[in-house]
Write a protein that holds these residues in place. Structure first.
Motif, mmCIF file in Angstrom:
data_model
loop_
_atom_site.group_PDB
_atom_site.id
_atom_site.type_symbol
_atom_site.label_atom_id
_atom_site.label_comp_id
_atom_site.label_asym_id
_atom_site.label_seq_id
_atom_site.Cartn_x
_atom_site.Cartn_y
_atom_site.Cartn_z
ATOM 1 N N GLY A 89 39.337 43.883 39.984
ATOM 2 C CA GLY A 89 40.600 43.275 39.615
ATOM 3 C C GLY A 89 40.655 42.819 38.181
ATOM 4 O O GLY A 89 41.748 42.693 37.600
ATOM 5 N N ARG A 90 39.506 42.570 37.574
ATOM 6 C CA ARG A 90 39.443 42.144 36.175
ATOM 7 C C ARG A 90 39.356 43.331 35.207
ATOM 8 O O ARG A 90 39.132 43.147 34.011
ATOM 9 C CB ARG A 90 38.254 41.208 35.971
ATOM 10 C CG ARG A 90 38.397 39.875 36.689
ATOM 11 C CD ARG A 90 37.092 39.089 36.658
ATOM 12 N NE ARG A 90 37.163 37.910 37.498
ATOM 13 C CZ ARG A 90 37.453 36.687 37.049
ATOM 14 N NH1 ARG A 90 37.718 36.511 35.772
ATOM 15 N NH2 ARG A 90 37.491 35.666 37.883
ATOM 16 N N ALA A 111 41.101 47.480 46.057
ATOM 17 C CA ALA A 111 41.037 46.801 44.763
ATOM 18 C C ALA A 111 40.985 47.809 43.619
ATOM 19 O O ALA A 111 41.634 47.631 42.577
ATOM 20 C CB ALA A 111 39.823 45.881 44.718
ATOM 21 N N ALA A 112 40.212 48.890 43.799
ATOM 22 C CA ALA A 112 40.115 49.910 42.755
ATOM 23 C C ALA A 112 41.451 50.609 42.554
ATOM 24 O O ALA A 112 41.883 50.851 41.419
ATOM 25 C CB ALA A 112 39.029 50.923 43.112
ATOM 26 N N GLY A 116 43.540 50.457 39.185
ATOM 27 C CA GLY A 116 43.344 51.714 38.470
ATOM 28 C C GLY A 116 41.942 51.877 37.931
ATOM 29 O O GLY A 116 41.741 52.461 36.862
ATOM 30 N N ARG A 117 40.959 51.373 38.671
ATOM 31 C CA ARG A 117 39.576 51.438 38.217
ATOM 32 C C ARG A 117 38.783 52.496 38.976
ATOM 33 O O ARG A 117 39.203 52.988 40.017
ATOM 34 C CB ARG A 117 38.875 50.081 38.386
ATOM 35 C CG ARG A 117 39.547 48.896 37.707
ATOM 36 C CD ARG A 117 40.084 49.203 36.331
ATOM 37 N NE ARG A 117 39.058 49.762 35.443
ATOM 38 C CZ ARG A 117 39.360 50.348 34.289
ATOM 39 N NH1 ARG A 117 40.622 50.498 33.908
ATOM 40 N NH2 ARG A 117 38.392 50.813 33.530
ATOM 41 N N GLN A 118 37.608 52.801 38.475
ATOM 42 C CA GLN A 118 36.759 53.878 38.999
ATOM 43 C C GLN A 118 35.662 53.317 39.888
ATOM 44 O O GLN A 118 34.994 52.348 39.546
ATOM 45 C CB GLN A 118 36.132 54.619 37.813
ATOM 46 C CG GLN A 118 35.160 55.719 38.184
ATOM 47 C CD GLN A 118 34.586 56.448 36.976
ATOM 48 O OE1 GLN A 118 34.698 57.659 36.885
ATOM 49 N NE2 GLN A 118 33.966 55.729 36.055
#
Length: 332
Positions: A89-90, A111-112, A116-118
């Motif tokens: 989230g950060r 959460a990813a 938009g995280r990997q």
């Protein structure tokens, strides 16, 4: 798969230093990528990195949180999940070498996606590979091979990369296991590739390059290990190696996990690996021996290295004790 650095190493509450050996390897070989460590109460491992919170990691420019430990069963503890979800989230990516896939944890997957995280599961390839062709491709390649498993193939390849770069070579380490992928920032966990596509995956990992460029490919298993020889053979064919370095631990008396299988001689192992490698590169040669002499005192190690070099007429080194200069000299 590609892992973005710098890293924050998450050690959670691991009970001892050995359980953090993956993290220790990353810090040893890529210290410039490791900004800090994050530990939970009761953690007994320490990498000597600055202690960081997630806020401090973001401020320091961290890109990826690495789950740098191995636990029984290779699964994420429920206690870790909220903290790891907070990291996503950060704006941080998350990478893990455990058997359990990050994407199979609903909280982390959500959460990813939301941030938009990997999520990078280094044990599990994220793409399909073509069948190997054995077609000649430019560039030079060295593959570390061994008389057994867990015998120093990754360490030797990394030591060669470091020494060759210091000598002005254009050289890159190519990772084929989870710890190596963390160290390289990319790679293919070759033992998770479907058997028909192993050689093709290695061709993908070490593609056509400039004629003077060296790919230093991390070997896996041993042609003489009844459990893992298939992976070793696929690596030999896909690497299309110009050079092999034979890795060996001289105090072992049998194959790891197989007490009914004695270790092969260095002569037999070199001959078998060269014969198999000639399928895709008839000009392949063995350029040196890397001995893991950690169990020997200095005098015994020096004597064994000298005797091995004389007997095989090849440079014999211990990458930790002596460095790998003798092998690099053969590649110049």
């Amino acid at each position: 798969m590609t892992i973005h650095h710098p890293y924050l190493i998450f050690l959670n509450n691991t009970p001892d230093q050995l359980a953090a050996k993956t993290a220790q390897g990353i810090v040893q070989w890529r210290p410039e990528w490791c900004v800090g460590q994050m530990r939970l109460a009761g953690c007994k491992a320490d990498l000597g990195l600055p202690e960081m919170t997630l806020d401090q990691a973001v401020a320091a420019g961290v890109k990826t949180v690495i789950v740098g430990v191995a636990n029984r069963g290779g699964v994420l503890s429920d206690d870790w999940v909220p903290l790891l979800a907070d990291a996503l989230g950060r704006g941080l990516d998350l990478a893990c070498g455990l058997h359990q896939r990050l994407c199979e944890v609903p909280v982390l997957a959500a959460a990813a996606a939301g941030a938009g995280r990997q999520l990078v599961d280094v044990r599990h390839p994220t793409r399909d590979f073509a069948v190997g062709t054995g077609a000649k491709r430019p560039g030079k390649r060295l593959l570390t091979v061994g008389t057994d498993c867990s015998i120093g193939k990754m360490y030797t390849a990394l030591a060669l990369e470091k020494a060759m770069r210091a000598r002005g070579f254009d050289a890159d380490f190519r990772a084929t296991g989870q710890t190596g992928i963390f160290i390289a920032g990319s790679g293919v966990s070759i033992d998770a590739v479907v058997a028909d596509f192993i050689s093709g995956a290695v061709e993908y990992l070490s593609p056509a390059a400039d004629p003077g460029h060296w790919d230093l490919i991390e070997g896996q298993g041993s042609l003489f290990h009844a459990s893992y020889a298939g992976v070793s053979l696929g690596l030999l064919h896909g690497a299309q190696a110009d050079a092999l370095v034979m890795c060996h631990e001289p105090t072992r008396r049998h194959m790891r996990g197989l007490p009914h299988y004695p270790l092969p001689t260095l002569e037999d192992c070199i001959a078998a690996n060269l014969q198999a490698a000639r399928l895709t590169n008839p000009a392949v040669r063995c350029v040196g021996i890397a001995l893991n002499t950690a169990a020997l005192d200095t005098a015994a190690a020096d004597k064994l290295l000298a005797e091995t070099a004389a007997r095989l007429r090849l440079p014999a080194v211990d990458p930790l004790r002596t460095g790998v200069r003798g092998i690099v000299d053969r590649l110049a």
